[in-house]
Design a protein around this motif. Structure first.
Motif, PDB file in Angstrom:
ATOM      1  N   ARG A 137      -4.522  -7.072 -10.421  1.00  0.00           N
ATOM      2  CA  ARG A 137      -3.496  -8.059 -10.753  1.00  0.00           C
ATOM      3  C   ARG A 137      -2.513  -7.520 -11.802  1.00  0.00           C
ATOM      4  O   ARG A 137      -1.322  -7.844 -11.776  1.00  0.00           O
ATOM      5  N   LYS A 138      -2.999  -6.681 -12.711  1.00  0.00           N
ATOM      6  CA  LYS A 138      -2.126  -6.135 -13.748  1.00  0.00           C
ATOM      7  C   LYS A 138      -1.053  -5.225 -13.159  1.00  0.00           C
ATOM      8  O   LYS A 138      -0.030  -4.984 -13.784  1.00  0.00           O
ATOM      9  N   HIS A 139      -1.321  -4.722 -11.945  1.00  0.00           N
ATOM     10  CA  HIS A 139      -0.360  -3.827 -11.294  1.00  0.00           C
ATOM     11  C   HIS A 139       0.358  -4.536 -10.144  1.00  0.00           C
ATOM     12  O   HIS A 139       0.950  -3.856  -9.298  1.00  0.00           O
ATOM     13  N   TRP A 140       0.304  -5.877 -10.108  1.00  0.00           N
ATOM     14  CA  TRP A 140       0.968  -6.674  -9.063  1.00  0.00           C
ATOM     15  C   TRP A 140       0.426  -6.311  -7.682  1.00  0.00           C
ATOM     16  O   TRP A 140       1.164  -6.199  -6.710  1.00  0.00           O
ATOM     17  N   ALA A 141      -0.885  -6.128  -7.607  1.00  0.00           N
ATOM     18  CA  ALA A 141      -1.516  -5.737  -6.352  1.00  0.00           C
ATOM     19  C   ALA A 141      -2.724  -6.627  -6.107  1.00  0.00           C
ATOM     20  O   ALA A 141      -3.311  -7.194  -7.037  1.00  0.00           O
ATOM     21  N   GLY A 142      -3.082  -6.754  -4.843  1.00  0.00           N
ATOM     22  CA  GLY A 142      -4.259  -7.504  -4.456  1.00  0.00           C
ATOM     23  C   GLY A 142      -5.204  -6.628  -3.655  1.00  0.00           C
ATOM     24  O   GLY A 142      -4.789  -5.666  -3.000  1.00  0.00           O
ATOM     25  N   LEU A 143      -6.477  -6.949  -3.718  1.00  0.00           N
ATOM     26  CA  LEU A 143      -7.512  -6.232  -2.974  1.00  0.00           C
ATOM     27  C   LEU A 143      -8.086  -7.174  -1.927  1.00  0.00           C
ATOM     28  O   LEU A 143      -8.539  -8.273  -2.261  1.00  0.00           O
ATOM     29  N   ALA A 144      -8.052  -6.761  -0.664  1.00  0.00           N
ATOM     30  CA  ALA A 144      -8.625  -7.551   0.426  1.00  0.00           C
ATOM     31  C   ALA A 144      -9.861  -6.825   0.938  1.00  0.00           C
ATOM     32  O   ALA A 144      -9.762  -5.763   1.566  1.00  0.00           O
TER      33      ALA A 144
ATOM     34  N   ASN B 118      -5.416 -14.817  -9.104  1.00  0.00           N
ATOM     35  CA  ASN B 118      -5.367 -13.380  -8.839  1.00  0.00           C
ATOM     36  C   ASN B 118      -5.087 -13.204  -7.356  1.00  0.00           C
ATOM     37  O   ASN B 118      -5.100 -14.155  -6.591  1.00  0.00           O
ATOM     38  N   TYR B 119      -4.813 -11.971  -6.957  1.00  0.00           N
ATOM     39  CA  TYR B 119      -4.327 -11.726  -5.602  1.00  0.00           C
ATOM     40  C   TYR B 119      -5.397 -11.158  -4.683  1.00  0.00           C
ATOM     41  O   TYR B 119      -5.094 -10.738  -3.561  1.00  0.00           O
ATOM     42  N   ASN B 120      -6.649 -11.156  -5.136  1.00  0.00           N
ATOM     43  CA  ASN B 120      -7.729 -10.570  -4.344  1.00  0.00           C
ATOM     44  C   ASN B 120      -8.265 -11.567  -3.334  1.00  0.00           C
ATOM     45  O   ASN B 120      -8.151 -12.785  -3.495  1.00  0.00           O
ATOM     46  N   SER B 121      -8.882 -11.028  -2.288  1.00  0.00           N
ATOM     47  CA  SER B 121      -9.527 -11.876  -1.288  1.00  0.00           C
ATOM     48  C   SER B 121     -10.772 -11.168  -0.773  1.00  0.00           C
ATOM     49  O   SER B 121     -10.876  -9.934  -0.836  1.00  0.00           O
ATOM     50  N   VAL B 122     -11.692 -11.955  -0.268  1.00  0.00           N
ATOM     51  CA  VAL B 122     -12.876 -11.416   0.379  1.00  0.00           C
ATOM     52  C   VAL B 122     -13.054 -12.160   1.700  1.00  0.00           C
ATOM     53  O   VAL B 122     -12.924 -13.389   1.757  1.00  0.00           O
TER      54      VAL B 122
ATOM     55  N   PRO C 118       3.874   3.087 -12.642  1.00  0.00           N
ATOM     56  CA  PRO C 118       4.683   2.129 -13.410  1.00  0.00           C
ATOM     57  C   PRO C 118       6.165   2.155 -13.039  1.00  0.00           C
ATOM     58  O   PRO C 118       6.902   1.223 -13.375  1.00  0.00           O
ATOM     59  N   ASP C 119       6.604   3.200 -12.338  1.00  0.00           N
ATOM     60  CA  ASP C 119       8.019   3.310 -11.977  1.00  0.00           C
ATOM     61  C   ASP C 119       8.340   2.633 -10.651  1.00  0.00           C
ATOM     62  O   ASP C 119       9.497   2.626 -10.226  1.00  0.00           O
ATOM     63  N   ASP C 120       7.328   2.105  -9.970  1.00  0.00           N
ATOM     64  CA  ASP C 120       7.553   1.479  -8.663  1.00  0.00           C
ATOM     65  C   ASP C 120       6.687   0.233  -8.549  1.00  0.00           C
ATOM     66  O   ASP C 120       5.732   0.167  -7.770  1.00  0.00           O
ATOM     67  N   ARG C 121       7.015  -0.776  -9.337  1.00  0.00           N
ATOM     68  CA  ARG C 121       6.248  -2.016  -9.334  1.00  0.00           C
ATOM     69  C   ARG C 121       6.772  -2.945  -8.240  1.00  0.00           C
ATOM     70  O   ARG C 121       7.960  -3.268  -8.192  1.00  0.00           O
ATOM     71  N   ARG C 122       5.898  -3.357  -7.347  1.00  0.00           N
ATOM     72  CA  ARG C 122       6.230  -4.312  -6.299  1.00  0.00           C
ATOM     73  C   ARG C 122       4.926  -4.926  -5.793  1.00  0.00           C
ATOM     74  O   ARG C 122       3.842  -4.465  -6.142  1.00  0.00           O
ATOM     75  N   ARG C 123       5.060  -5.976  -5.007  1.00  0.00           N
ATOM     76  CA  ARG C 123       3.851  -6.601  -4.465  1.00  0.00           C
ATOM     77  C   ARG C 123       3.163  -5.624  -3.520  1.00  0.00           C
ATOM     78  O   ARG C 123       3.778  -5.073  -2.614  1.00  0.00           O
TER      79      ARG C 123
END
Length: 566
Positions: free
Chosen positions: A448-455, A202-206, A414-419
């Motif tokens: 992660r389902k939306h191609w995003a990460g949480l820092a 997954n793209y999350n970090s702490v 959903p119309d603008d999916r990117r990292r």
């Protein structure tokens, strides 16, 4: 004075970072690695000839009754494995030349250094031969000219060549994708620590650290380097530390609570689904409940729902998506609708009057500045920073909810999916609020389902580890970064991250910017590193008050000199 060597013999098996002892030699030693790919067709032909030669020699020895040549048998096995890997497309072959040049100020020192380098090479099972009659060619081969004048090459496959990369860290084996980021230098070697959060599970970090350990500095460095990789970043900035970085990269800086800054909660998102208006009406009920400081009663919720829809209709906005591009109403328009209901004889008149009266501070009272008009700055762009420093404590929760809603609408579009990356600095300030805590929990679970990460960046490790929300955020973070820790919190950190005694000691004694990267996405990869920044990056991300004051004084002095009539 210098002396050059060409490596003619190599160990049969090598591991990651096996050239590191040469790079950390205490004297001046130039190490040059020349790589040339071999076309697959030529590589296959050469391997077939080599296999035929080795097989022929083995059969000849067997026919004549000679003892088996174990070196030849090992070479035949290696050649067969290479041929199979090449045929399956699992790797390629390369011609590699490794050369060394030892420098010293005088002949006696050079002789001693040469002996130490040859002994070090021998310990690595490397056969380093001096370029006795080609000293000039040996020296030029180790210069950064990309010219191999010696031509002593050895065939390597992809795995062996990757392990020979000079900066490979033996402590960290990351999975790299399209967005690798330099975190810093390995604290115990000369290798670099490169990590790609978007290549993990997954793209999350702490990021956990005590105050002053450099957590915001490191986070801003990663943010800047991810922007190079075309990653869109949104930041919740409680202390307005990201403004210089945002201004430099032409990002969008929204200082909620600052004079003249308005953020209209009635704005409809650009992505228009069938339920866009309904979702906005539901969010407004949540927002107004937060303004009032208590959950709405069923009666109040019913009155408010009708008033919100009536407010939109008064501006010509209805269920037809073609009307959603019209100017949105503001909060004062809602109170007008509530006042209109209050003046009637309807049963809900008293409820509408009560809601209107309690919303008065946000429409005509002390808290009206944020809601006084249409949105002044749209939260769009490759970097969006929501600064919360200017928000009074009385409306901080409301402003924070507006910022979180805007970020979630962007992430879930959903119309603008990117990292994307959502950075929540000083996350403990959000976790004190129910809406902020729910946002972190939802984003950690579904980003992660939306191609995003949480820092998540925080200095309050105790509160994070003692709550179900905090433990959930950590459990759903494949990237975990620990910087210098306080002695009072280190035991909680050790238990939560299963640290060794050596890692515990390192975190207690770490300098500013030093930390431990724990990657859980590919196993138990860990590496101690020291964050590094170029002078230009440092200028953008530092928040050292002494340095900023010195810089401001210098700039003021320069301005005074420019306007000095003398």
């Amino acid at each position: 004075m210098c002396s050059s060597f060409a490596v003619t013999g190599y160990p049969r098996v090598v591991g990651a970072g096996w050239l590191e002892p040469l790079l950390t030699f205490p004297g001046r030693l130039d190490v040059s690695l020349h790589i040339a790919p071999i076309p697959p067709l030529i590589a296959a032909q050469r391997l077939r000839r080599q296999l035929a030669r080795l097989e022929s020699a083995s059969r000849s020895d067997a026919q004549r009754g000679r003892l088996a040549d174990f070196a030849a048998e090992a070479a035949a096995d290696d050649a067969a494995e290479l041929a199979a890997s090449l045929a399956r497309g699992h790797g390629r072959l390369f011609r590699v030349g490794l050369y060394l040049t030892v420098h010293a100020p005088d002949a006696s020192t050079l002789e001693g250094d040469v002996q130490r380098v040859r002994a070090l090479a021998a310990s690595l099972l490397l056969d380093a031969q001096p370029t006795t009659f080609r000293a000039l060619q040996g020296w030029t081969t180790t210069l950064p000219l990309a010219c191999d004048s010696i031509g002593t090459r050895r065939v390597f496959d992809t795995a062996a060549l990757a392990a020979s990369f000079p900066f490979t860290s033996p402590d960290l084996q990351p999975v790299l994708g399209d967005t690798p980021v330099l975190y810093g230098l390995n604290a115990y070697s000369s290798g670099v620590v490169v990590w790609d959060r978007f290549a993990q599970d997954n793209y999350n970090s702490v990021t956990l650290a005590r105050s002053g350990a450099g957590k915001s500095y490191f986070t801003k460095l990663e943010t800047l380097r991810l922007l190079y990789q075309d990653v869109h970043v949104a930041v919740i900035d409680p202390e307005d530390e990201y403004q210089r970085l945002c201004d430099h990269v032409a990002g969008t800086h929204i200082a909620l609570g600052a004079p003249g800054v308005c953020f209209n909660p009635f704005d409809l998102p650009e992505s228009q689904g069938e339920d866009t208006l309904i979702r906005r009406a539901l969010f407004l009920q949540t927002l107004i409940g937060t303004m009032l400081g208590e959950p709405l009663t069923p009666a109040a919720r019913a009155v408010l729902d009708r008033a919100v829809l009536a407010t939109y209709r008064a501006r010509g906005i209805g269920s037809d998506p073609r009307t959603w591009a019209r100017p949105a109403p503001v909060l004062a328009d809602l109170t007008k609708q509530l006042d209109a209901v209050a003046e009637t004889d309807a049963p809900e008149a008293s409820t509408a009057a009560d809601l209107s009266a309690r919303l008065a501070p946000f429409t005509s009272g002390s808290y009206r500045s944020l809601f006084a008009g249409p949105t002044t700055t749209r939260p769009t762009g490759h970097l969006v920073v929501f600064s919360l420093r200017d928000l009074p404590d009385e409306v901080r929760t409301v402003g924070m909810l507006l910022a979180l809603d805007a970020i979630w609408r962007t992430v879930a579009n959903p119309d603008d999916r990117r990292r994307r990356l959502v950075v929540v600095d000083e996350a403990w300030t959000l976790m004190r609020e129910d809406e902020g805590a729910r946002f972190l929990y939802r984003l950690a679970k579904s980003a992660r389902k939306h191609w995003a990460g949480l820092a998540v960046v925080t200095q309050d490790a105790g509160d994070l580890l003692s709550t179900d929300l905090g433990r959930s955020v950590i459990a759903n973070s494949a990237t975990q970064i620990l910087l210098r820790q306080a002695p009072q919190a280190i035991d909680h950190i050790v238990d939560a991250f299963d640290l060794t005694d050596g890692e515990k000691t390192f975190l207690l004694a770490a300098d500013r910017g030093q930390g431990l990267l724990c990657g859980t996405g590919t196993g138990s990869d860990r590496a101690a590193f020291s964050a590094i920044a170029s002078p230009h990056e440092h200028e953008l991300v530092t928040t050292d008050p002494a340095e900023l004051a010195t810089r401001a004084g210098t700039e003021g002095h320069d301005v005074d000199k420019e306007h000095d009539p003398r």
